[in-house]
Design a protein around this motif. Structure first.
Motif, PDB file in Angstrom:
ATOM      1  N   MET A  28      -1.715   4.060   5.637  1.00 12.23           N
ATOM      2  CA  MET A  28      -1.558   3.038   4.598  1.00 12.23           C
ATOM      3  C   MET A  28      -2.569   3.246   3.476  1.00 12.23           C
ATOM      4  N   LEU A  30      -4.207   5.989   2.538  1.00 15.70           N
ATOM      5  CA  LEU A  30      -3.937   7.182   1.732  1.00 15.70           C
ATOM      6  C   LEU A  30      -2.683   6.995   0.883  1.00 15.70           C
ATOM      7  N   HIS A  31      -1.687   6.308   1.441  1.00 17.21           N
ATOM      8  CA  HIS A  31      -0.468   6.058   0.660  1.00 17.21           C
ATOM      9  C   HIS A  31      -0.801   5.270  -0.611  1.00 17.21           C
ATOM     10  N   LEU A  32      -1.574   4.191  -0.448  1.00 19.59           N
ATOM     11  CA  LEU A  32      -1.918   3.376  -1.619  1.00 19.59           C
ATOM     12  C   LEU A  32      -2.745   4.191  -2.612  1.00 19.59           C
ATOM     13  N   LEU A  33      -3.726   4.936  -2.109  1.00 14.99           N
ATOM     14  CA  LEU A  33      -4.618   5.680  -3.008  1.00 14.99           C
ATOM     15  C   LEU A  33      -3.888   6.816  -3.713  1.00 14.99           C
ATOM     16  N   GLU A  34      -2.978   7.490  -2.985  1.00 14.15           N
ATOM     17  CA  GLU A  34      -2.321   8.646  -3.588  1.00 14.15           C
ATOM     18  C   GLU A  34      -1.116   8.252  -4.419  1.00 14.15           C
ATOM     19  N   ASN A  36       0.384   4.629  -4.793  1.00 13.04           N
ATOM     20  CA  ASN A  36       0.768   3.292  -5.252  1.00 13.04           C
ATOM     21  C   ASN A  36      -0.445   2.420  -5.556  1.00 13.04           C
ATOM     22  N   ARG A  37      -1.226   2.827  -6.543  1.00 13.83           N
ATOM     23  CA  ARG A  37      -2.408   2.033  -6.918  1.00 13.83           C
ATOM     24  C   ARG A  37      -1.994   0.690  -7.501  1.00 13.83           C
ATOM     25  N   GLY A  39       0.597  -1.123  -6.641  1.00 12.51           N
ATOM     26  CA  GLY A  39       0.902  -1.977  -5.495  1.00 12.51           C
ATOM     27  C   GLY A  39      -0.362  -2.441  -4.792  1.00 12.51           C
ATOM     28  N   GLY A  40      -1.322  -1.543  -4.645  1.00 19.33           N
ATOM     29  CA  GLY A  40      -2.584  -1.885  -4.000  1.00 19.33           C
ATOM     30  C   GLY A  40      -3.347  -2.941  -4.776  1.00 19.33           C
ATOM     31  N   ASN A  41      -3.356  -2.785  -6.095  1.00 13.69           N
ATOM     32  CA  ASN A  41      -4.043  -3.776  -6.931  1.00 13.69           C
ATOM     33  C   ASN A  41      -3.369  -5.130  -6.849  1.00 13.69           C
ATOM     34  N   ARG A  42      -2.013  -5.112  -6.870  1.00 10.19           N
ATOM     35  CA  ARG A  42      -1.287  -6.384  -6.798  1.00 10.19           C
ATOM     36  C   ARG A  42      -1.562  -7.051  -5.449  1.00 10.19           C
ATOM     37  N   LEU A  43      -1.530  -6.249  -4.375  1.00 13.70           N
ATOM     38  CA  LEU A  43      -1.794  -6.802  -3.050  1.00 13.70           C
ATOM     39  C   LEU A  43      -3.191  -7.419  -2.977  1.00 13.70           C
ATOM     40  N   ALA A  44      -4.192  -6.711  -3.546  1.00 15.67           N
ATOM     41  CA  ALA A  44      -5.570  -7.228  -3.518  1.00 15.67           C
ATOM     42  C   ALA A  44      -5.642  -8.588  -4.207  1.00 15.67           C
TER      43      ALA A  44
END
Lengths: 206, 206
Positions: A28, A30-34, A36-37, A39-44
């Protein structure tokens, strides 16, 4: 050898999610970092707001960021029936089945002396108060058919016995599409002892 | 019927995680809200910092929040061997096996015309530049044995053919503990065509 400290911290933090082990958490992160940044930002951001703002409905105790949840504030629900469930997810499942149009009360758990969860944690006082002040005629105890759920229901039956109420529970038996061959003995035994005549089914529905 | 807007937003946002469907996302959201707000808050904060701070090592392109990653900045690695991998996870897997003490170069993907990923996205120019400026004698192409991975390796073989380098790839064959009965035809065929005499194994190791 590990990833850099911040990435390792992210992998650790993701493990607070239920059902996420070390390998899955790494995937998860590595997926976000590589890939879907955004998506990661929205989730945060949503996560931070949710943890801060979501509380409990002051009437039925379900999870909501509003003072009173949608069901409690709706004018279209039947005020004479109250269904007691263990969790907001149970409430959603009943709502999605579309069979019920009354009100709810969410315990947010079940009695569990080992985990230190007693009547106060489950809002039993609020429930009694609610039943005394509102025009409820029937309480449906829809706790789960587990040991803890049934103990909780039994406790509530005794607690509410002095009030002028009809107290019911959901029917137990063979689930739709279930195959006798694969059902556990407990379910079969409940289905047997609760068997109904074909006429009485009509009566119950009528 | 759904949960309140913010909870629904959280469930949606959790679906950016790989392998998380609607039911699973709902379970995760309710778990955090009901039982682990501290974990949820920590995850939100680490996630936000990671998305902001984690970039790429300016030497090998792996994911890191540092300017130069730990392996590239270590003085103990063999500078004459460079291993080319597709992802940071591949690099970690090789490191954890403990068989390799050289340097790495991370492509962050593989050639994929359909997805619009070409040589520029995979840092081929940086790789050539690195090989010209550093004392590398052998390049190990450790891309995955998939169609895309092998195409990428083939492209690199041609690109690097003019440089005075030994270019190798990982041996393909039967994995340890694999059972012939259950291996696919492709793997068996590679294992056959690459078969070695017992003496040559010694030579290779020597």
């Amino acid at each position: 050898m590990q990833f850099s400290p911040l990435i390792e911290e992210l992998i650790q933090a993701l493990r607070c999610l239920p059902g996420v082990g070390p390998k899955n958490a790494q995937r998860m992160a590595l997926h976000l970092l590589e890939r879907n940044r955004a998506g990661g930002n929205r989730l945060a951001s949503v996560l931070q707001r949710s943890m801060e703002q979501v509380g409990h409905c002051s009437s039925c105790r379900t999870l909501t960021e509003q003072e009173i949840c949608r069901i409690c504030s709706s004018g279209r629900r039947n005020n004479t029936v109250l269904c007691v469930v263990e969790t907001p997810a149970d409430m959603l499942a009943l709502e999605q089945s579309g069979v019920y149009d009354g009100r709810y009360f969410v315990l947010l758990g079940h009695l569990s002396p080992l985990a230190g969860i007693g009547p106060d944690d489950l809002g039993f006082n609020e429930l009694v108060e609610k039943l005394q002040n509102e025009p409820v005629e029937e309480v449906i105890l829809a706790t789960n058919p587990t040991l803890e759920g049934e103990t909780t229901a039994q406790y509530l039956v005794e607690l509410l016995s002095s009030l002028p109420l009809k107290i019911t529970h959901l029917a137990q038996g063979i689930p739709l599409g279930g195959e006798l061959e694969y059902l556990d003995g407990g379910t079969l035994s409940r289905a047997f002892s609760g068997r109904q005549g074909f006429a009485s089914v009509k009566e119950t529905n009528g």
